[in-house]
Design an enzyme around this catalytic site. Structure first.
Site, mmCIF file in Angstrom:
data_model
loop_
_atom_site.group_PDB
_atom_site.id
_atom_site.type_symbol
_atom_site.label_atom_id
_atom_site.label_comp_id
_atom_site.label_asym_id
_atom_site.label_seq_id
_atom_site.Cartn_x
_atom_site.Cartn_y
_atom_site.Cartn_z
ATOM 1 N N THR A 53 0.845 -1.195 0.000
ATOM 2 C CA THR A 53 0.000 0.000 0.000
ATOM 3 C C THR A 53 0.884 1.250 0.000
ATOM 4 O O THR A 53 2.049 1.197 0.398
ATOM 5 C CB THR A 53 -0.969 -0.011 1.194
ATOM 6 O OG1 THR A 53 -0.222 -0.114 2.402
ATOM 7 C CG2 THR A 53 -1.954 -1.176 1.086
ATOM 8 N N THR A 55 1.380 4.456 1.585
ATOM 9 C CA THR A 55 2.121 5.029 2.715
ATOM 10 C C THR A 55 3.092 4.012 3.286
ATOM 11 O O THR A 55 4.242 4.335 3.600
ATOM 12 C CB THR A 55 1.146 5.519 3.808
ATOM 13 O OG1 THR A 55 0.271 6.484 3.235
ATOM 14 C CG2 THR A 55 1.882 6.129 4.981
ATOM 15 N N CYS A 56 2.652 2.777 3.381
ATOM 16 C CA CYS A 56 3.473 1.714 3.947
ATOM 17 C C CYS A 56 4.721 1.460 3.104
ATOM 18 O O CYS A 56 5.820 1.298 3.633
ATOM 19 C CB CYS A 56 2.660 0.426 4.050
ATOM 20 S SG CYS A 56 1.082 0.623 4.916
ATOM 21 N N SER A 57 4.560 1.436 1.800
ATOM 22 C CA SER A 57 5.659 1.112 0.893
ATOM 23 C C SER A 57 6.546 2.300 0.567
ATOM 24 O O SER A 57 7.709 2.125 0.201
ATOM 25 C CB SER A 57 5.101 0.557 -0.424
ATOM 26 O OG SER A 57 4.417 -0.650 -0.205
ATOM 27 N N LEU A 61 7.857 1.682 5.839
ATOM 28 C CA LEU A 61 8.814 0.574 5.739
ATOM 29 C C LEU A 61 10.192 1.051 5.279
ATOM 30 O O LEU A 61 11.191 0.727 5.923
ATOM 31 C CB LEU A 61 8.272 -0.528 4.831
ATOM 32 C CG LEU A 61 9.179 -1.744 4.642
ATOM 33 C CD1 LEU A 61 9.514 -2.415 5.966
ATOM 34 C CD2 LEU A 61 8.532 -2.734 3.693
#
Length: 182
Positions: A53, A55-57, A61
């Site tokens: 996703t 924001t996560c990627s 992270l």
């Protein structure tokens, strides 16, 4: 979760590379427990709504991955990324992100996430049950510090991000170290 709280005892179904298997998919199932990940070490755990996703990627992270040396300098032994995704998805995401420092934890059934009170519905995005975004400093299986994004609720219309960012966790670690040194 409050500082001092013990993490719930959960068994995670993981897939680990095993060259003895051979073939195009040399992985085997391995069950790892909360203790396997957190006992005897000081770690950062961060959780997010889903692998791959935006924001996560793009931010969360990579920020933890690229800042690993800074976290180590603050006494962190390991950094774990947890999501309510299965082991296949988490392993492919780790591979796509080129992870060398952050280890992924698949909470496919959401059991750990539910037991820490962070399981939310994201039906508004077609995700189903997922983790609310948070981070924590864990010391030998106990919460040392908790960083939860505001607005915890089902089907939140936004994706809050900031409180659980690597920058926020690192700032807390630095401040905490200065307080202990004083």
């Amino acid at each position: 979760m409050q500082p001092g709280a013990k993490l719930p005892d959960v068994t995670f179904r993981t897939r680990v590379r095993d060259e003895s298997i051979g073939g195009p998919n040399p992985y085997r199932w391995e069950e790892l427990t909360t203790a396997d990940y957190f006992a005897g070490k000081r770690a950062v755990l961060f959780a997010l709504p889903g692998a791959f996703t935006p924001t996560c990627s793009t931010f969360q992270l990579p920020g933890f991955e690229n800042g690993f040396a800074e976290f180590q300098a603050q006494g962190i032994d390991a950094i774990y990324c947890l999501s309510v995704n299965d082991a296949f998805v988490m392993n492919q995401w780790a591979k796509a992100q080129g992870l060398a420092n952050v280890q992924v934890i698949p909470d496919g059934s959401g059991e750990f996430t539910r037991r820490v009170g962070m399981l939310v519905r994201k039906d508004n995005l077609g995700f189903g049950l997922r983790s609310w975004r948070y981070a924590a400093v864990i010391n030998d299986g106990r919460v040392e510090a908790w960083f939860e994004e505001p607005g915890l609720c089902d089907n939140h219309g936004e994706d809050p991000y900031g409180v659980s960012s690597p920058e926020s966790v690192l700032a807390w670690l630095r401040d905490s170290a200065q307080e202990q040194a004083a």
